[in-house]
Design an enzyme around this catalytic site. Sequence first.
Site: not given
Ligand code: TYD
Length: 143
Positions: A52
Amino acid sequence: MVQNVYEVLLKPVGDERGYLLPIEVGRDAVPFDVKRIYYMYGIPDGKGRGQHAHLDLRQILICVHGSCKVRCDYGGGRPVETYILDKPDKGLVIEGLVWREMSDFEAETVLLVLADEHYDVAAPKEIREYQVFLNKVDEEMMK
Ligand code: TYD
């Protein structure tokens, strides 16, 4: 368009008991106020994270244990860069519109992230569709 990716070296303090690595916000290598801290761990073999982009978030990624690759795609036909985070005293600052993909996680890796904005669970601001990211980059480059 603010967009910057660069490595920073953090300063561990070592003695015969091992290392301690302090991170002082606003000093040293973290060039922004930290509002959020999270870390990823327990990443199964072959799985990736990220995939992303953020519109204007500032982050620093540090592999406090283990290693991983961070692929940074700027869109607009610019060359993709891949960074390797493999030491607890190496950080990668990512600012602005960058499509990032973390991969090749060594077993037991812990990837620490410091960010300058809170996370809005109800309305996450990241761009999760690659084509939307490319369109946004083109839009920004036209400004
Ligand atoms: P996600 O954004 O998919 O992780 P990645 O960095 O691998 O793309 O986030 C995974 C899960 O964690 C999603 O349900 C959202 C949650 N999340 C939070 O609650 N707080 C945060 O600061 C972040 C980055 C994610």
